[in-house]
Design a protein around this motif. Structure first.
Motif, short mmCIF file in Angstrom:
data_model
loop_
_atom_site.label_atom_id
_atom_site.label_comp_id
_atom_site.label_asym_id
_atom_site.label_seq_id
_atom_site.Cartn_x
_atom_site.Cartn_y
_atom_site.Cartn_z
N ASP A 14 56.14 99.21 -79.00
CA ASP A 14 56.82 97.98 -78.58
C ASP A 14 56.94 97.01 -79.76
O ASP A 14 55.98 96.77 -80.49
N LYS A 15 58.14 96.47 -79.88
CA LYS A 15 58.42 95.49 -80.92
C LYS A 15 58.85 94.18 -80.28
O LYS A 15 59.68 94.17 -79.37
N GLU A 16 58.28 93.07 -80.72
CA GLU A 16 58.66 91.75 -80.20
C GLU A 16 59.51 91.01 -81.24
O GLU A 16 59.16 90.95 -82.42
N TYR A 17 60.61 90.45 -80.74
CA TYR A 17 61.48 89.63 -81.59
C TYR A 17 61.64 88.25 -80.94
O TYR A 17 61.84 88.14 -79.72
N TYR A 18 61.54 87.23 -81.77
CA TYR A 18 61.72 85.86 -81.30
C TYR A 18 63.18 85.46 -81.57
O TYR A 18 63.64 85.49 -82.71
N VAL A 19 63.88 85.09 -80.49
CA VAL A 19 65.30 84.71 -80.62
C VAL A 19 65.40 83.19 -80.49
O VAL A 19 64.88 82.61 -79.53
N GLN A 20 66.04 82.60 -81.45
CA GLN A 20 66.19 81.13 -81.49
C GLN A 20 67.68 80.78 -81.42
O GLN A 20 68.46 81.20 -82.27
N VAL A 21 68.07 80.01 -80.39
CA VAL A 21 69.46 79.57 -80.23
C VAL A 21 69.50 78.06 -80.39
O VAL A 21 68.83 77.33 -79.64
N ILE A 22 70.26 77.58 -81.34
CA ILE A 22 70.36 76.15 -81.64
C ILE A 22 71.79 75.68 -81.38
O ILE A 22 72.74 76.26 -81.90
N ASP A 23 71.94 74.62 -80.55
CA ASP A 23 73.29 74.16 -80.22
C ASP A 23 73.83 73.23 -81.30
O ASP A 23 73.18 73.00 -82.33
N LEU A 39 67.64 75.86 -77.44
CA LEU A 39 67.86 76.12 -76.02
C LEU A 39 66.79 77.06 -75.47
O LEU A 39 65.98 77.63 -76.21
N GLY A 40 66.80 77.24 -74.16
CA GLY A 40 65.91 78.21 -73.53
C GLY A 40 64.50 77.71 -73.34
O GLY A 40 64.27 76.55 -72.97
N ASP A 41 63.49 78.59 -73.62
CA ASP A 41 62.08 78.26 -73.37
C ASP A 41 61.58 77.09 -74.21
O ASP A 41 60.70 76.35 -73.79
N LYS A 42 62.07 76.94 -75.40
CA LYS A 42 61.62 75.90 -76.33
C LYS A 42 60.11 75.98 -76.57
O LYS A 42 59.43 74.96 -76.70
N GLN A 43 59.58 77.18 -76.63
CA GLN A 43 58.17 77.40 -76.88
C GLN A 43 57.93 77.50 -78.39
O GLN A 43 58.79 77.97 -79.13
N TYR A 100 60.48 100.86 -79.26
CA TYR A 100 61.08 101.50 -80.43
C TYR A 100 60.45 102.87 -80.66
O TYR A 100 59.23 103.02 -80.72
N GLU A 101 61.34 103.86 -80.79
CA GLU A 101 60.89 105.24 -81.01
C GLU A 101 61.56 105.85 -82.24
O GLU A 101 61.95 107.02 -82.25
N ASN A 102 61.70 105.05 -83.27
CA ASN A 102 62.25 105.47 -84.56
C ASN A 102 63.73 105.86 -84.51
O ASN A 102 64.23 106.49 -85.44
N LYS A 103 64.39 105.49 -83.43
CA LYS A 103 65.82 105.75 -83.31
C LYS A 103 66.56 104.43 -83.10
O LYS A 103 65.96 103.41 -82.75
N THR A 104 67.87 104.47 -83.33
CA THR A 104 68.68 103.27 -83.15
C THR A 104 68.59 102.75 -81.73
O THR A 104 68.70 103.52 -80.76
N VAL A 105 68.38 101.46 -81.60
CA VAL A 105 68.24 100.84 -80.27
C VAL A 105 69.22 99.67 -80.16
O VAL A 105 69.30 98.83 -81.06
N GLN A 106 69.95 99.62 -79.05
CA GLN A 106 70.83 98.50 -78.75
C GLN A 106 70.06 97.50 -77.89
O GLN A 106 69.49 97.86 -76.86
N VAL A 107 70.03 96.25 -78.31
CA VAL A 107 69.30 95.21 -77.59
C VAL A 107 70.29 94.17 -77.10
O VAL A 107 71.17 93.73 -77.84
N SER A 108 70.15 93.77 -75.82
CA SER A 108 71.02 92.73 -75.27
C SER A 108 70.22 91.93 -74.25
O SER A 108 69.54 92.50 -73.39
N GLN A 109 70.31 90.60 -74.36
CA GLN A 109 69.59 89.75 -73.41
C GLN A 109 70.39 88.48 -73.17
O GLN A 109 70.99 87.93 -74.09
N ASP A 110 70.36 88.01 -71.90
CA ASP A 110 71.11 86.82 -71.52
C ASP A 110 70.22 85.58 -71.57
O ASP A 110 69.02 85.63 -71.25
N LEU A 111 70.84 84.46 -71.98
CA LEU A 111 70.17 83.17 -71.97
C LEU A 111 70.94 82.25 -71.02
O LEU A 111 71.99 81.72 -71.38
N PRO A 112 70.45 82.09 -69.78
CA PRO A 112 71.16 81.23 -68.82
C PRO A 112 71.12 79.77 -69.27
O PRO A 112 70.22 79.34 -69.99
N GLY A 113 72.08 79.01 -68.79
CA GLY A 113 72.11 77.58 -69.10
C GLY A 113 73.27 76.89 -68.41
O GLY A 113 74.07 77.52 -67.71
N LYS A 114 73.36 75.59 -68.61
CA LYS A 114 74.46 74.83 -68.05
C LYS A 114 74.70 73.61 -68.94
O LYS A 114 73.85 73.24 -69.76
#
Length: 293
Positions: A215-224, A230-234, A253-267
């Protein structure tokens, strides 16, 4: 006796006729003198009025030059030279006690010169404005290029370290899209801030046979566009560094190409340019930007 009376009557008539002639002559003379005096007064008044008009025009001409000279353009010497001509003519008119109409032609010539010089001066001012704008733009572009180069140099150094270590994972093809997701579940891609209620962040983790799987963790930061995260703001700390993120995405991750997609809800998303950064711990591994109208 009768003859004597007739002679006296004739003499009286002659005297009366002579007096009448003298009276008419006197009246004609007085009329002529009065007319001549009025003519002289009219001419004097006309001369004074004409002098005032010429002086007024010349003073306005001088004021125009004074204003242009105060702007301190490259034409200042030429403008000063022409203004001095105007000042000299003002002195001449001021000393004049007679007809000043002859100065009108000189004024007209000076006015013509002024119009030509003012047109050239305005042209130079516009060119200077353009050059100043271009210079400022160049400075900004150079500054941005320097910043971009610094970022690229940093990324290249990180890439070199990754190649050397051989176990770092590469995050590629990062993309962010805005969607309007209706209650029915239908998803409509949009670039309008007022319509969007979800931001979808996607990227690819490249294959690396020598990297450690798991398992690999990535921190995603979205700045308006107003520099808000935006998002958790942790906030998470890595030694003396800290990072405020929008969400964490965990990838198997298993040493192969991985497609990652995640939604960030908002208004109520802001209009403008957004910046999206992906971190592996405190290391920036990918970034992109997009714009909402």
């Amino acid at each position: 006796m009768e003859e004597q009376q007739n002679n006296s009557s004739s003499s009286l008539k002659v005297i009366i006729a002579i007096l009448a002639i003298l009276l008419v002559g006197s009246l004609v003379y007085i009329y002529k003198m009065t007319t001549d005096a009025k003519t002289v007064q009219t001419e004097l008044t006309k001369t004074v009025s004409e002098k005032e008009l010429v002086m007024k025009d010349l003073q306005e001409l001088k004021a125009t030059y004074d204003t242009a000279i105060a702007e301190n353009t490259s034409m200042s010497d030429e403008l000063i030279k022409e203004r001095d001509k105007v000042v000299n003519l003002i002195n001449e008119v001021n000393k004049s006690k007679g007809d000043v109409s002859k100065y009108r032609s000189q004024y007209a010539k000076l006015e013509g010169n002024m119009k030509v010089l003012m047109a050239e001066n305005e042209g130079l001012k516009k060119q200077n404005t353009v050059l100043t704008t271009q210079r400022d733009s160049t400075i900004v572009v150079l500054g941005e290029s320097k910043k971009n180069n610094e970022v690229l140099v940093g990324q290249n150094e990180e890439l070199a370290k990754t190649v050397e270590k051989g176990s770092k994972l590469s995050v590629l093809n990062m993309k962010t899209s805005a969607y309007k997701i209706k209650s029915s579940g239908k998803q409509i891609e949009t670039d309008k801030a007022g319509r969007a209620n979800v931001l979808r962040i996607s990227f690819t983790i490249a294959e690396n046979q020598i990297a450690k799987s798991g398992d690999k963790e990535y921190y995603v930061q979205v700045i308006d566009s107003k520099s808000n995260v935006l998002g958790d703001k942790q906030t998470v700390s890595f030694g003396d560094k800290s990072l405020t993120y929008s969400f964490i995405t965990t990838v198997k991750y298993e040493n192969k190409t991985v497609q990652v997609s995640q939604d960030l809800p908002g208004k109520n998303f802001e209009k403008g340019t957004y910046f999206v950064n992906v971190f592996d711990k405190d290391e920036l591994v990918s970034k992109t930007s997009f714009t909402l109208r």
